[in-house]
Design a protein around this motif. Sequence first.
Motif, PDB file in Angstrom:
ATOM      1  N   ARG A  13     -74.050 -92.607 -84.458  1.00 16.21           N
ATOM      2  CA  ARG A  13     -75.200 -92.062 -85.173  1.00 16.21           C
ATOM      3  C   ARG A  13     -76.244 -91.583 -84.171  1.00 16.21           C
ATOM      4  N   ASP A  96     -69.935 -86.205 -87.365  1.00 14.85           N
ATOM      5  CA  ASP A  96     -70.899 -85.679 -88.331  1.00 14.85           C
ATOM      6  C   ASP A  96     -70.964 -84.166 -88.276  1.00 14.85           C
ATOM      7  N   ALA A 107     -69.216 -80.498 -85.878  1.00 16.98           N
ATOM      8  CA  ALA A 107     -69.173 -81.837 -85.285  1.00 16.98           C
ATOM      9  C   ALA A 107     -68.614 -81.779 -83.870  1.00 16.98           C
TER      10      ALA A 107
END
Length: 440
Positions: A13, A96, A107
């Motif tokens: 993340r 992501d 991504a």
Amino acid sequence: MTVPRGLIVGAPRSGSGKTSVTIGLLRALARRGVRVAAAKSGPDYIDPGFHKFATGRMGVNLDTWSMAPPLLDTLAASAADGADLLVIESAMGLFDGIDAAPGRSGAASDLARRYGLPVLLVLDVSGQSRTAAAVAHGFATFDPEIALAGVVLNKVGSERHRSQAAGAIARAGIRVLGSVPRNPDMALPERHLGLIQASELAGIEAILDGLADVMEASLDLDAILAAARPLDLATVPSGPALPPPGQRIALAQDAAFSFVYPHVVAGWRAAGAELVPFSPLADEAPPDDCDCCWLPGGYPELHAGPLAAASHFREGVARFAAQRPVHGECGGFIALGATLEDAGGVVHPMLGLLGHETSFARRKMNLGYRSARLLGDTPIGLKDSVVRGHEFHYARVVAAGPDEALAEVSDGIGNLIGPSGGRRGNVTGTFFHAIASETG
């Protein structure tokens, strides 16, 4: 000829510490004499500036959604040219992206798969220990086409903490290539659009050397170098991402206007264009011997008063626009409008070459990929051509003004957003940053 090697620095993340680890690693390797280059996956235009300071080489964005494959490969090959190692820093989480055609999601995993590169996974292990092994195992098995080079533990609280996390990861058959102690001094300064740009930090060299010291003490640099793999690069040539908007381009460049993608200006120069910088904050006008004026994104909302008072700049842009094209992106679009309301609610006159009014006091975040069909001939492309780009800003239009729209815009997955930007005479502008023509 030696084939350059590469790897990707990824994470689960945003906020995991990728950028600090990446630029510290880059500087540490450069201090060893490794010819290291860097790239950023996705549309972030701030991190490549840190990469440039860390390596001494121009950074570049590699965006699989915005860039057609020939352009992507051309930029990757150019970034790696003459380097021993290309380090690609992921945006957000490694996987992501958006729903798109295979390999075109935006991504970083697209790049790992396309170029056969392993991933150095940065795990923020604050608040966990053995659970980090489950996360690492998930990354190692989620996509069989993507290999893990190993794991870097970040924000480690103690030797016991390190031992528990590293031991569990090692038992899962995954290498731990370093552990970085928890250190608040490693945090890079931020503001509303992300990190403060490297070029604005007076102590940038000391910051980079400090991060390199940490990485030298914390990472197994030899093992990381050994884990890199040769880049599987195609050789299909590509033209510039965007056609040069003129032979001599007056480019606003200062603390208020600074967001220009490196690959865009490099493409203009490669096509024979000359860029002539000028500073609106220094009350400079675009030079009269240029044939296009470009106002890039940046932070006009933080400099609204000085811009409003810059009479030579204001008069010079109006005079330029009477005969030649003027284009503004994001911050440049704000400056082309009638007024800007700053964070304190004070309304400042802007250039008034377009009729919209914007407000930073009444914030609304706008973020995402944009596909734009141009409604007229513009400096970013001809009528009915499609340009792909990205939008990220907090200012909002509070009065649209009477101008014709620049483009019909959709989001990254094809949902129609509607008319965007403005055009009046030789003046055009939009909130989205153009990254590449759809066929480029």
